[in-house]
Design a protein around this motif. Sequence first.
Motif, PDB file in Angstrom:
ATOM      1  N   LEU A  97     -29.981 -24.208  45.337  1.00 18.75           N
ATOM      2  CA  LEU A  97     -29.566 -25.541  44.909  1.00 18.75           C
ATOM      3  C   LEU A  97     -28.772 -25.477  43.604  1.00 18.75           C
ATOM      4  O   LEU A  97     -27.822 -26.249  43.400  1.00 18.75           O
ATOM      5  N   ASN A  98     -29.143 -24.562  42.730  1.00 18.51           N
ATOM      6  CA  ASN A  98     -28.431 -24.399  41.475  1.00 18.51           C
ATOM      7  C   ASN A  98     -26.981 -23.993  41.730  1.00 18.51           C
ATOM      8  O   ASN A  98     -26.048 -24.536  41.112  1.00 18.51           O
ATOM      9  N   ILE A  99     -26.777 -23.065  42.648  1.00 18.21           N
ATOM     10  CA  ILE A  99     -25.418 -22.639  43.004  1.00 18.21           C
ATOM     11  C   ILE A  99     -24.649 -23.799  43.638  1.00 18.21           C
ATOM     12  O   ILE A  99     -23.454 -24.005  43.361  1.00 18.21           O
ATOM     13  N   ASP A 100     -25.313 -24.583  44.482  1.00 19.24           N
ATOM     14  CA  ASP A 100     -24.660 -25.753  45.085  1.00 19.24           C
ATOM     15  C   ASP A 100     -24.184 -26.720  44.002  1.00 19.24           C
ATOM     16  O   ASP A 100     -23.075 -27.269  44.083  1.00 19.24           O
ATOM     17  N   ASN A 101     -25.027 -26.939  43.000  1.00 20.29           N
ATOM     18  CA  ASN A 101     -24.668 -27.860  41.917  1.00 20.29           C
ATOM     19  C   ASN A 101     -23.507 -27.313  41.087  1.00 20.29           C
ATOM     20  O   ASN A 101     -22.576 -28.044  40.742  1.00 20.29           O
ATOM     21  N   ILE A 102     -23.555 -26.009  40.773  1.00 21.98           N
ATOM     22  CA  ILE A 102     -22.469 -25.390  40.009  1.00 21.98           C
ATOM     23  C   ILE A 102     -21.164 -25.459  40.791  1.00 21.98           C
ATOM     24  O   ILE A 102     -20.091 -25.730  40.225  1.00 21.98           O
ATOM     25  N   SER A 103     -21.239 -25.248  42.100  1.00 21.27           N
ATOM     26  CA  SER A 103     -20.043 -25.316  42.934  1.00 21.27           C
ATOM     27  C   SER A 103     -19.423 -26.704  42.898  1.00 21.27           C
ATOM     28  O   SER A 103     -18.191 -26.853  42.838  1.00 21.27           O
ATOM     29  N   ASN A 104     -20.273 -27.733  42.916  1.00 24.46           N
ATOM     30  CA  ASN A 104     -19.762 -29.097  42.841  1.00 24.46           C
ATOM     31  C   ASN A 104     -19.087 -29.368  41.503  1.00 24.46           C
ATOM     32  O   ASN A 104     -18.031 -30.007  41.435  1.00 24.46           O
ATOM     33  N   ILE A 139     -15.258 -24.527  32.439  1.00 23.03           N
ATOM     34  CA  ILE A 139     -15.217 -23.509  33.493  1.00 23.03           C
ATOM     35  C   ILE A 139     -15.980 -22.251  33.083  1.00 23.03           C
ATOM     36  O   ILE A 139     -16.754 -21.693  33.884  1.00 23.03           O
ATOM     37  N   VAL A 140     -15.789 -21.792  31.848  1.00 23.84           N
ATOM     38  CA  VAL A 140     -16.457 -20.568  31.401  1.00 23.84           C
ATOM     39  C   VAL A 140     -17.971 -20.753  31.435  1.00 23.84           C
ATOM     40  O   VAL A 140     -18.722 -19.876  31.891  1.00 23.84           O
ATOM     41  N   GLU A 141     -18.439 -21.900  30.967  1.00 21.52           N
ATOM     42  CA  GLU A 141     -19.880 -22.182  30.975  1.00 21.52           C
ATOM     43  C   GLU A 141     -20.429 -22.180  32.397  1.00 21.52           C
ATOM     44  O   GLU A 141     -21.506 -21.619  32.663  1.00 21.52           O
ATOM     45  N   GLU A 142     -19.699 -22.799  33.326  1.00 19.32           N
ATOM     46  CA  GLU A 142     -20.164 -22.843  34.716  1.00 19.32           C
ATOM     47  C   GLU A 142     -20.144 -21.459  35.354  1.00 19.32           C
ATOM     48  O   GLU A 142     -21.016 -21.135  36.167  1.00 19.32           O
ATOM     49  N   MET A 143     -19.168 -20.636  35.000  1.00 22.27           N
ATOM     50  CA  MET A 143     -19.123 -19.279  35.539  1.00 22.27           C
ATOM     51  C   MET A 143     -20.317 -18.461  35.055  1.00 22.27           C
ATOM     52  O   MET A 143     -20.913 -17.690  35.817  1.00 22.27           O
ATOM     53  N   VAL A 144     -20.674 -18.628  33.784  1.00 19.09           N
ATOM     54  CA  VAL A 144     -21.856 -17.939  33.259  1.00 19.09           C
ATOM     55  C   VAL A 144     -23.113 -18.431  33.970  1.00 19.09           C
ATOM     56  O   VAL A 144     -23.987 -17.639  34.355  1.00 19.09           O
ATOM     57  N   MET A 149     -23.283 -19.571  36.931  1.00 18.81           N
ATOM     58  CA  MET A 149     -23.268 -19.060  38.291  1.00 18.81           C
ATOM     59  C   MET A 149     -23.766 -17.616  38.349  1.00 18.81           C
ATOM     60  O   MET A 149     -24.508 -17.238  39.262  1.00 18.81           O
ATOM     61  N   ILE A 150     -23.377 -16.812  37.350  1.00 19.06           N
ATOM     62  CA  ILE A 150     -23.849 -15.424  37.312  1.00 19.06           C
ATOM     63  C   ILE A 150     -25.362 -15.383  37.120  1.00 19.06           C
ATOM     64  O   ILE A 150     -26.071 -14.610  37.789  1.00 19.06           O
ATOM     65  N   VAL A 151     -25.864 -16.236  36.219  1.00 21.26           N
ATOM     66  CA  VAL A 151     -27.312 -16.283  35.977  1.00 21.26           C
ATOM     67  C   VAL A 151     -28.053 -16.720  37.243  1.00 21.26           C
ATOM     68  O   VAL A 151     -29.090 -16.148  37.604  1.00 21.26           O
ATOM     69  N   ALA A 152     -27.527 -17.731  37.941  1.00 19.88           N
ATOM     70  CA  ALA A 152     -28.164 -18.199  39.170  1.00 19.88           C
ATOM     71  C   ALA A 152     -28.130 -17.125  40.255  1.00 19.88           C
ATOM     72  O   ALA A 152     -29.105 -16.937  41.002  1.00 19.88           O
ATOM     73  N   GLN A 153     -27.015 -16.415  40.336  1.00 20.13           N
ATOM     74  CA  GLN A 153     -26.900 -15.343  41.332  1.00 20.13           C
ATOM     75  C   GLN A 153     -27.922 -14.244  41.071  1.00 20.13           C
ATOM     76  O   GLN A 153     -28.579 -13.756  41.998  1.00 20.13           O
TER      77      GLN A 153
END
Length: 262
Positions: free
Chosen positions: A17-24, A226-231, A233-237
């Motif tokens: 769900l975290n990745i889904d939210n970051i993707s949105n 964008i940079v914050e969301e990419m970070v 996403m890495i943490v969620a992954q």
Amino acid sequence: MIRSLYTGATGMYAQQLNIDNISNNLSNTNTTGFKKTQLQFQDLLYQTIDEAGMLTSSLTVRPVELTVGNGVKPVSTFKVFTQGNMENTGNPLDMAIEGDGFFQIRRGDGEMYYTRSGSFRVNDGGQLVPTDGYYLVPDITLPADTEAISITLDGIIQAKLYNDTMPIELGQMELARFINPAGLKSIGGNRYQETTASGQPMLGTPATNDMGAIQQRYLETSNVEIVEEMVNMIVAQRGYEVNSKTVRTAESMLEIAVNLKR
């Protein structure tokens, strides 16, 4: 052993769900007035094996408890209403709110919506409307012979007509703000609905009483970094990966236990 299988599964679901939210968030990087969403989590109930304060002998007690957690659950999505950047469009009908407040949008059936997107156009009746064709509140109608339009910081809309030297006043913009904007319901299309959690709208004139000011020829961009969301996403992954490893480890230990009798 079985507990750890389900605990790892809750972590995998939460990170999914975290990745889904970051993707949105990332997909709305260029959406006018978009506000990013943060997913919030809570730990699940704990199984208490030994209570703190239990007697361990006639003279001593257990100083801490022995408990085992059962994983995590998503509990809410939190809208972050920080100010986005201002983009100069050069369009005299575009407006951005610098500060708190929402534009009021009315549907044909009277349903009220609220938005931070100030991209407006003129319909066939001369009314100032958002791009989806709903109605701006309060209603602003431009005369057919309007040559230019100006909007002040406090929301006074004036029009200069052909062959006239002095502009005429068309109306006064009115903004709404909420005691808990994070409680608004997101319905898509850059629009929000009032809820019990958000409280009732408080109406007011722009640039007064803590209301934001109107910036003509500007649009507020998305507040997604964008940079914050990419970070994130890495943490969620990595979180998903670690939780999947706990499931595999628990399954491997369970297999060893099953094969002990062989």
